[in-house]
Design a protein around this motif. Structure first.
Motif, PDB file in Angstrom:
ATOM      1  N   TYR A 168       0.741  -1.308   0.092  1.00  0.00           N
ATOM      2  CA  TYR A 168      -0.082   0.034   0.220  1.00  0.00           C
ATOM      3  C   TYR A 168       0.757   1.357  -0.084  1.00  0.00           C
ATOM      4  N   LEU A 169       2.007   1.215   0.951  1.00  0.00           N
ATOM      5  CA  LEU A 169       2.983   2.365   0.925  1.00  0.00           C
ATOM      6  C   LEU A 169       3.473   2.812  -0.442  1.00  0.00           C
ATOM      7  N   LEU A 170       4.018   1.475  -1.098  1.00  0.00           N
ATOM      8  CA  LEU A 170       4.741   1.699  -2.229  1.00  0.00           C
ATOM      9  C   LEU A 170       3.828   1.939  -3.433  1.00  0.00           C
ATOM     10  N   ILE A 171       2.697   1.236  -3.456  1.00  0.00           N
ATOM     11  CA  ILE A 171       1.870   1.450  -4.761  1.00  0.00           C
ATOM     12  C   ILE A 171       1.622   3.097  -4.794  1.00  0.00           C
ATOM     13  N   GLY A 172       1.264   3.571  -3.387  1.00  0.00           N
ATOM     14  CA  GLY A 172       0.907   5.116  -3.272  1.00  0.00           C
ATOM     15  C   GLY A 172       1.954   5.747  -2.933  1.00  0.00           C
ATOM     16  N   PHE A 173       3.112   5.441  -3.588  1.00  0.00           N
ATOM     17  CA  PHE A 173       4.400   6.187  -2.872  1.00  0.00           C
ATOM     18  C   PHE A 173       4.055   7.632  -3.659  1.00  0.00           C
ATOM     19  N   TRP A 174       3.670   7.789  -4.701  1.00  0.00           N
ATOM     20  CA  TRP A 174       3.460   9.094  -5.147  1.00  0.00           C
ATOM     21  C   TRP A 174       2.084   9.673  -4.922  1.00  0.00           C
ATOM     22  N   TYR A 175       1.984   9.710  -3.520  1.00  0.00           N
ATOM     23  CA  TYR A 175       0.678  10.093  -3.001  1.00  0.00           C
ATOM     24  C   TYR A 175       0.151  11.588  -3.477  1.00  0.00           C
ATOM     25  N   THR A 176       0.869  12.389  -4.068  1.00  0.00           N
ATOM     26  CA  THR A 176       0.270  13.457  -4.353  1.00  0.00           C
ATOM     27  C   THR A 176      -0.320  13.440  -5.651  1.00  0.00           C
ATOM     28  N   ASP A 177      -0.220  12.401  -6.239  1.00  0.00           N
ATOM     29  CA  ASP A 177      -1.275  12.154  -7.439  1.00  0.00           C
ATOM     30  C   ASP A 177      -2.471  11.281  -7.174  1.00  0.00           C
ATOM     31  N   SER A 178      -3.579  11.699  -7.056  1.00  0.00           N
ATOM     32  CA  SER A 178      -4.808  11.001  -6.476  1.00  0.00           C
ATOM     33  C   SER A 178      -4.939   9.732  -7.079  1.00  0.00           C
ATOM     34  N   ALA A 179      -4.772   9.530  -8.322  1.00  0.00           N
ATOM     35  CA  ALA A 179      -5.070   8.285  -8.961  1.00  0.00           C
ATOM     36  C   ALA A 179      -4.165   7.260  -8.380  1.00  0.00           C
ATOM     37  N   LYS A 180      -2.865   7.739  -8.246  1.00  0.00           N
ATOM     38  CA  LYS A 180      -1.657   6.686  -7.752  1.00  0.00           C
ATOM     39  C   LYS A 180      -2.342   6.248  -6.277  1.00  0.00           C
ATOM     40  N   ALA A 181      -2.637   7.245  -5.313  1.00  0.00           N
ATOM     41  CA  ALA A 181      -3.059   7.030  -3.981  1.00  0.00           C
ATOM     42  C   ALA A 181      -4.252   6.122  -3.857  1.00  0.00           C
ATOM     43  N   TRP A 182      -5.216   6.422  -5.138  1.00  0.00           N
ATOM     44  CA  TRP A 182      -6.258   5.472  -4.876  1.00  0.00           C
ATOM     45  C   TRP A 182      -5.930   4.161  -5.268  1.00  0.00           C
ATOM     46  N   ALA A 183      -4.948   3.927  -6.348  1.00  0.00           N
ATOM     47  CA  ALA A 183      -4.444   2.465  -6.605  1.00  0.00           C
ATOM     48  C   ALA A 183      -4.140   1.832  -5.350  1.00  0.00           C
ATOM     49  N   GLY A 184      -3.448   2.492  -4.608  1.00  0.00           N
ATOM     50  CA  GLY A 184      -2.857   1.903  -3.290  1.00  0.00           C
ATOM     51  C   GLY A 184      -3.834   1.612  -2.477  1.00  0.00           C
ATOM     52  N   ARG A 185      -4.936   2.379  -2.251  1.00  0.00           N
ATOM     53  CA  ARG A 185      -6.120   2.052  -1.384  1.00  0.00           C
ATOM     54  C   ARG A 185      -6.777   0.869  -2.075  1.00  0.00           C
ATOM     55  N   LYS A 186      -7.109   0.945  -3.605  1.00  0.00           N
ATOM     56  CA  LYS A 186      -7.662  -0.177  -3.808  1.00  0.00           C
ATOM     57  C   LYS A 186      -7.079  -1.701  -3.642  1.00  0.00           C
ATOM     58  N   ALA A 187      -5.740  -1.698  -3.812  1.00  0.00           N
ATOM     59  CA  ALA A 187      -4.871  -2.784  -3.343  1.00  0.00           C
ATOM     60  C   ALA A 187      -5.302  -3.174  -2.038  1.00  0.00           C
ATOM     61  N   PHE A 188      -5.102  -2.260  -1.138  1.00  0.00           N
ATOM     62  CA  PHE A 188      -5.161  -2.406   0.287  1.00  0.00           C
ATOM     63  C   PHE A 188      -6.569  -2.861   0.569  1.00  0.00           C
ATOM     64  N   ILE A 189      -7.581  -2.542   0.251  1.00  0.00           N
ATOM     65  CA  ILE A 189      -9.023  -2.981   0.525  1.00  0.00           C
ATOM     66  C   ILE A 189      -9.418  -4.282  -0.031  1.00  0.00           C
ATOM     67  N   THR A 190      -8.811  -4.372  -1.294  1.00  0.00           N
ATOM     68  CA  THR A 190      -9.040  -5.796  -1.920  1.00  0.00           C
ATOM     69  C   THR A 190      -8.337  -6.821  -1.354  1.00  0.00           C
ATOM     70  N   ASN A 191      -7.120  -6.496  -0.781  1.00  0.00           N
ATOM     71  CA  ASN A 191      -6.262  -7.437   0.159  1.00  0.00           C
ATOM     72  C   ASN A 191      -6.955  -7.717   1.392  1.00  0.00           C
ATOM     73  N   ARG A 192      -7.660  -6.673   1.809  1.00  0.00           N
ATOM     74  CA  ARG A 192      -8.323  -6.824   3.368  1.00  0.00           C
ATOM     75  C   ARG A 192      -9.309  -7.809   3.166  1.00  0.00           C
ATOM     76  N   ILE A 193     -10.200  -7.757   1.978  1.00  0.00           N
ATOM     77  CA  ILE A 193     -11.294  -8.697   2.050  1.00  0.00           C
ATOM     78  C   ILE A 193     -10.753 -10.034   1.920  1.00  0.00           C
ATOM     79  N   GLY A 194      -9.717 -10.488   1.277  1.00  0.00           N
ATOM     80  CA  GLY A 194      -9.041 -11.555   1.441  1.00  0.00           C
ATOM     81  C   GLY A 194      -8.609 -12.023   2.744  1.00  0.00           C
ATOM     82  N   ASP A 195      -7.915 -11.121   3.336  1.00  0.00           N
ATOM     83  CA  ASP A 195      -7.338 -11.383   4.838  1.00  0.00           C
ATOM     84  C   ASP A 195      -8.235 -11.614   5.723  1.00  0.00           C
ATOM     85  N   PHE A 196      -9.598 -11.205   5.569  1.00  0.00           N
ATOM     86  CA  PHE A 196     -10.623 -11.564   6.214  1.00  0.00           C
ATOM     87  C   PHE A 196     -11.002 -13.023   6.452  1.00  0.00           C
TER      88      PHE A 196
END
Lengths: 732, 100
Positions: free
Chosen positions: A184-212
């Motif tokens: 999550y930290l690395l994918i959204g590394f360029w966090y000032t670009d909101s599309a990239k930050a969103w990609a990080g968030r998407k990875a994190f949330i999708t993973n969270r479903i699996g982790d549950f």
């Protein structure tokens, strides 16, 4: 020849075992130093710290890996005693740092175990990880946040090592979550670009479903182990070479989730002699009345969902292509070498549990095949160089899942390793292409690069050939080993699966060859596109820290083929990798043999098998080469053939899977959350509860104010009336 | 011998008169006298019962009440005098300072 005697480790395993924790501690330390002091240390020092941390861990990994094959004087391999009784774990090192936490009779130890499987992965993670670190020093040389980047990168490696070295499911889950966080930290590394930050968030949330799902599955396993320990008799444990008393005391000592314990549990469960079998109902506890086999299937299916999140399988694969938003070396690290293979590692690690549930195995294999095919079809039409590679990763992971699902674990592990080499090479090559072309990622706006980027071109070509399955390269052998296993292994009651999946597999191989060749041809051959950002004179080869890893990885992706060939010793009639990993997968094979739920075929592929696979790959590659070089060199701006336009549009839009998810899941969830916000939050909590209590208090206060008159006579009157009321009450 | 009922009726009548006075009169002194009247009604009841039972518990209670009445009279009158000095009135309507 003592020099080549690799069966004696340079450091005795007993000594090395005490330092296994350092393999993880080094990158953690590196992450800490880079993250806290990085800004003041300067660029070169950060590079030094980050790279040397991983390099140190690589050296330790090599030693640990070497020590796992250590032979003592009598010619027997080193072993780790199994606390749960029975045969010791061969070819392994372990370190137990004692209780991590305990609650009631549940207990988790902080323990590490390095055997042949995790040892191999240690080498891949730290080795490929180090190359990627080295590459990054050049790739990120113009970035301001370099210290943050290297801290995250080190953290990622540390977490992946934790995942692999854990000797119990809980510690594995720490690594599992840790890589999720680091990605999550690395994918959204360029966090000032909101599309990239969103990609990080998407990875994190999708993973969270699996982790549950992973967590629920772990809880189920805890319950099952507990129930089994109460219900089984000594006869049940005999097959595992242990007895109930030993098992119970080991459970108290090590907790129910250690892999050693799960292995004994798996060996004891299908035994026909005792009272408890797979179809025995559980006698007590929350799972009462359900059968062991049934609950095992449920747990395995939940693990599949967890693994689907991490390893980007259907239905949770959508995060991975978006995760290309991060820096390219990150893509190589996360998406090729380490994190996405966690799901395959998990199932390999628990192979003995998986083979007891044909349903779950079939589900794993079918999910893998479906994902692989879908991703391959999407990859056909993507124009972004990194997107093609991302879908290719998803597709290759699907092939690994097919292997795991059909019980050919060693081939899945081998494909994991070879894929790590050539996919990392491809990603880094793509990064190099972008670096030399003004960050251009559209393959239609590249072309003709082979003249100007020789090293990148050569290594990219080798890696492309490897993933395509051209015959002398490693990708061919590992992929073919899987397809051969898929063809010949059978699931009891589900025989059609393997027959069917084999042809799906061939189709996937065809698609892989096609889109990879297309990518390669459009990027490196043909004429330079008219819309290229950088003119042909300004295209330049990257610096040595970038080309060196490419070369190393290209070489590795060639030489890794020996693992699939029967080369170890003349008397061993097994591929090297299968023989090498057999201490890990022997339990699963034994269980499969005794239960006959899965029929494992260990025959070697014949020449015909090789020929078919090779012909398929060559056809796909040749087709793509012919189409894109001769028929329609699809450059930007040129019209596409009308017949293909509709198909292409669908594939380009990724079969609208994201849109389907948007419609089926995200919109309803948004709707529900909007209603919840309006009704529960805004109305119920804010208005009724928060402002309501204040309102009621104020109203009651102002009403009571009229009673507080200070008139003694009025009070007396109230008292008199109360007295009267009391009297009346007593009398009547 | 007079039956106990008559004493009790008399005491109840005195008590009600006293309570009526406490509730309706405005002059603090009169209110005090009415309180005395209620206390005496209670005393009368105690003594009547003591006489009927032939023991001394009622007498003891009566003495307690007399002691309390004395204390109340002294302190209460002191308060009334203090209030009269500060406000020039003993009308309890005028000293409802807690009223909103």
């Amino acid at each position: 020849m003592d020099l080549f005697n690799f069966q004696t480790a340079p450091i005795h395993p007993d000594v090395l075992e005490q330092s296994l924790w350092m393999i993880i501690a080094l990158p953690v330390l590196g992450a800490f130093v880079c993250g806290v002091f990085g800004r003041m240390m300067g660029r070169a020092n950060v590079h030094l710290v980050a790279c040397s941390a991983v390099a140190g861990s690589f050296v330790l990994s090599v030693l640990a890996f070497w020590a796992t094959s250590h032979m003592v004087a009598s010619g027997t391999p080193i072993t780790v005693p199994n606390t749960f009784g029975g045969a010791a774990t061969r070819y392994a090192l372990s370190q137990d740092l004692g209780t991590w936490f305990a609650a009631g009779d549940f207990r988790v130890n902080f323990g590490f175990l390095v055997d042949h499987l995790s040892g191999t992965l240690l080498l891949v993670i730290t080795g490929v990880g180090f190359l990627i670190h080295l590459y990054s020093t050049s790739y990120m040389e113009h970035d301001e946040g370099y210290w943050r980047y290297f801290a995250y990168l080190n953290l990622f490696v540390a977490m992946m090592l934790t995942l692999v070295m854990a000797d119990n499911l809980v510690l594995l889950f720490v690594g599992w979550e840790g890589v999720g966080m680091a990605s999550y930290l690395l994918i959204g590394f360029w966090y000032t670009d909101s599309a990239k930050a969103w990609a990080g968030r998407k990875a994190f949330i999708t993973n969270r479903i699996g982790d549950f799902a992973f967590l629920i599955a772990s809880f189920l396993i805890v319950l099952m182990v507990g129930a089994y320990n109460r219900q089984a008799s000594d006869a049940d444990f005999r097959a595992a070479g242990t007895n109930q008393a030993q098992y119970t005391s080991a459970l108290q000592q090590r907790g129910p989730l250690t892999f050693q314990g799960l292995e004994r549990f798996a060996q004891a469960l299908p035994d026909g002699n005792g009272e408890v079998k797979l179809d025995t109902p559980i006698s007590s506890g929350p799972l009462e009345g359900r059968t062991y086999g049934g609950m095992l299937t449920v747990a395995m299916l939940l693990f599949l969902l967890g693994a689907a999140g991490k390893s980007a399988q259907l239905p949770l694969y959508v995060w991975l292509p978006d995760a290309m938003a991060g820096p390219t070396p990150v893509s190589a690290l996360i998406h090729a070498a380490t994190m996405v293979t966690a799901g395959i590692y998990l199932f390999c690690r628990m192979s003995y549990l998986l083979v007891m549930s044909p349903t779950a195995m079939a589900a794993v294999a079918i999910v893998g095949a479906a994902t692989s095919l879908l991703a391959a079809l999407i990859a056909f039409a993507q124009d972004d160089i990194k997107k093609v590679l991302a879908y290719s990763t998803v597709s290759q992971l699907g092939i690994m899942f097919m292997g795991v699902g059909m019980g050919i674990f060693w081939a899945a592990a081998l494909h994991l390793v070879t894929h790590a080499f050539f996919k990392a090479c491809l990603f880094l090559g793509a990064g190099s292409v972008m670096h030399g072309n003004g960050d251009e990622t559209d393959i239609k706006k590249l072309g003709g690069l082979w003249r100007h980027m020789k090293w990148t071109w050569v290594t990219f070509a080798i890696a492309t050939a490897a993933i395509t399955g051209i015959i002398p390269l490693s990708g061919f052998f590992s992929k073919d080993a899987i397809f051969h296993g898929v063809h010949h292994n059978h699931l009891h009651g589900l025989e059609w699966v393997s027959g069917f999946l084999y042809y799906v597999g061939l189709l996937i191989a065809l698609c892989t060859a096609f889109y990879m060749t297309r990518l390669y041809v459009l990027t490196f051959h043909g004429k330079r596109s008219a819309e290229a950002k950088v003119t042909e004179d300004h295209v330049h080869e990257s610096a040595w820290p970038m080309t060196l890893p490419l070369v190393v990885l290209a070489v590795l992706s060639v030489v890794a083929l020996v693992y699939a060939l029967p080369l170890l010793r003349p008397r061993v009639d097994q591929p090297l990798m299968e023989n090498f990993l057999s201490p890990v997968f022997d339990t699963a094979r034994g269980i499969a043999k005794s239960t006959e739920l899965v029929v494992l075929d260990t025959s070697r592929p014949t020449l015909v098998d090789y020929l078919i696979a090779w012909a398929v790959a060559a056809t796909g590659g040749a087709l793509a080469y012919f189409l894109y070089m001769k028929v329609f060199p699809a450059r930007a701006g040129q019209p596409e053939p009308a017949a293909l336009r509709a198909v292409r549009r669908v594939a380009l839009n990724k079969f609208y899977v994201d849109e389907v998810y948007e419609f089926l899941i995200i919109r309803p969830v948004k709707m529900v959350s909007f209603v919840l916000f309006r009704v529960v939050d805004a109305l119920l909590i804010d208005t009724v509860l928060v402002r309501g209590t204040a309102w009621v208090t104020a109203r009651v206060g102002s009403a009571l104010r009229y009673v507080q008159t200070g008139d003694a006579q009025a009070y007396a009157a109230v008292m008199a009336l109360a007295l009267l009321g009391g009297l009346l009450y007593v009398i009547f | 011998m007079v039956p106990i009922n008559y004493y009790l009726f008399l005491a109840a009548a005195l008590f009600c008169l006293g309570m009526f006075g406490v509730l309706v009169r405005r002059n603090a002194l009169i209110v005090f006298m009415c309180v005395e009247l209620m206390l005496n009604a209670a005393n009368l009841t105690f003594l009547a019962f003591a006489r009927m039972r032939g023991d001394s518990i009622g007498h003891v209670s009566a003495f307690f009440v007399i002691a309390v009445a004395a204390a109340e009279a002294s302190i209460g009158l002191a308060i009334v005098i203090a209030v009269f000095r500060s406000r020039g009135s003993v009308n309890i309507e005028d000293i409802k300072t807690m009223k909103h």
